[in-house]
Design an enzyme around this catalytic site. Structure first.
Site, short mmCIF file in Angstrom:
data_model
loop_
_atom_site.label_atom_id
_atom_site.label_comp_id
_atom_site.label_asym_id
_atom_site.label_seq_id
_atom_site.Cartn_x
_atom_site.Cartn_y
_atom_site.Cartn_z
N GLY A 282 76.39 15.49 -44.21
CA GLY A 282 77.15 15.23 -42.99
C GLY A 282 76.83 16.27 -41.94
O GLY A 282 77.70 16.76 -41.22
N GLY B 105 79.97 17.79 -35.75
CA GLY B 105 81.15 18.55 -36.14
C GLY B 105 80.85 19.80 -36.95
O GLY B 105 79.94 20.59 -36.65
N GLY C 87 79.62 20.11 -39.93
CA GLY C 87 78.31 20.10 -40.59
C GLY C 87 77.19 20.54 -39.66
O GLY C 87 76.32 21.34 -40.05
N TYR D 9 93.41 10.17 -48.30
CA TYR D 9 92.56 11.27 -47.85
C TYR D 9 92.90 12.55 -48.60
O TYR D 9 92.02 13.25 -49.11
CB TYR D 9 92.73 11.46 -46.35
CG TYR D 9 91.94 12.60 -45.75
CD1 TYR D 9 90.56 12.46 -45.51
CD2 TYR D 9 92.55 13.80 -45.41
CE1 TYR D 9 89.83 13.49 -44.95
CE2 TYR D 9 91.82 14.83 -44.85
CZ TYR D 9 90.47 14.68 -44.61
OH TYR D 9 89.73 15.70 -44.06
#
Length: 244
Positions: A13, A17, A19, A149
């Site tokens: 990822g 953001g 990552g 989540y």
């Protein structure tokens, strides 16, 4: 800066953001870096921004695809010294609105895929390698609509401990970072407007969201030899949201 000099690193990822910022920091610290992502346009933008990185198109929730990621790393780097398992999906719904497909997708991307990626990477992880899992303070607080989540992230926190026990004979350390609300595109993707973000910030004792750099700083520490005595730990980075 050379805290990761000559280390070979993977950031899942890594095209946006936290990552993307971590990949940027890894490069600045001297590492050779590979990133994964599922959006071709975002991956290409990251490639242009980061420069000399290995870009791997991959779906973090596809178990079979994790072997392809490992193969690409082996073919290009030969092995790995640092892994930041960051790819994830944030799907927030009231309990009554969940269906099996959505539940399975969150579990696949956030927990199942990362687990099998570690398995696929085992043959190429160097002795003394560091694995860092990106979890969340949602696993520790009772935030409405975050049940699935939070469950996936709680699973990752558990893996930081159990995989450490299993992999330590090879000198491989596994640790976790648990961010609170971070100023990334995620909040917009899940439909939060200015009013919702303001309300969220009101729950943070420091009075602001964190920055991707603040998480990347912690990941660099855990990926480097500076954290050689840090094993199976969880570093909470949330401005006091879960503790005060």
């Amino acid at each position: 800066m050379s805290r990761l000099k000559d280390k070979r690193a993977l950031v899942t990822g890594g095209s946006s953001g936290i990552g993307l910022e971590t990949a940027r920091r890894f490069l600045a610290e001297g590492a050779r870096v590979a990133i994964t992502g599922s959006n071709p346009a975002s991956l290409e933008a990251a490639r242009k921004e980061l420069g000399d990185v290995l870009v791997i198109h991959a779906d973090a929730g596809d178990v079979a695809g994790q072997t392809k990621v490992a193969d690409a790393i082996r073919d290009n780097f030969g092995g790995l010294d640092a892994v930041f398992l960051n790819a994830g999906v944030g799907d927030f719904r009231p309990l009554a609105q969940w269906d099996e497909a959505g539940f399975d997708r969150s579990m696949a991307v956030n927990l199942k895929g990362p687990f099998f990626l570690v398995q696929a990477l085992l043959p190429i992880l160097a002795k003394g390698a560091s694995i860092v899992l990106n979890t969340s303070i949602n696993a520790r607080i009772g935030m409405p609509n975050s049940s699935v989540y939070a469950a996936t992230k709680a699973g990752l926190i558990s893996l930081a401990r159990t995989l450490s026990g299993e992999l330590l004979p090879r000198g491989i350390r596994v640790n976790a970072v648990s961010p609170g609300p971070i100023a990334t595109p995620l909040h917009g993707k899940i439909g939060m407007g200015d009013a919702e973000i303001k309300g969220l910030v009101g729950q943070i004792p420091l009075g602001r969201r964190g920055s991707p750099k603040e998480i990347a700083d912690a990941v660099v520490f855990l990926a480097s030899d500076e954290s050689a005595f840090t094993v199976g730990s969880e570093l909470i980075i949330d401005g006091g949201m879960s503790t005060l």
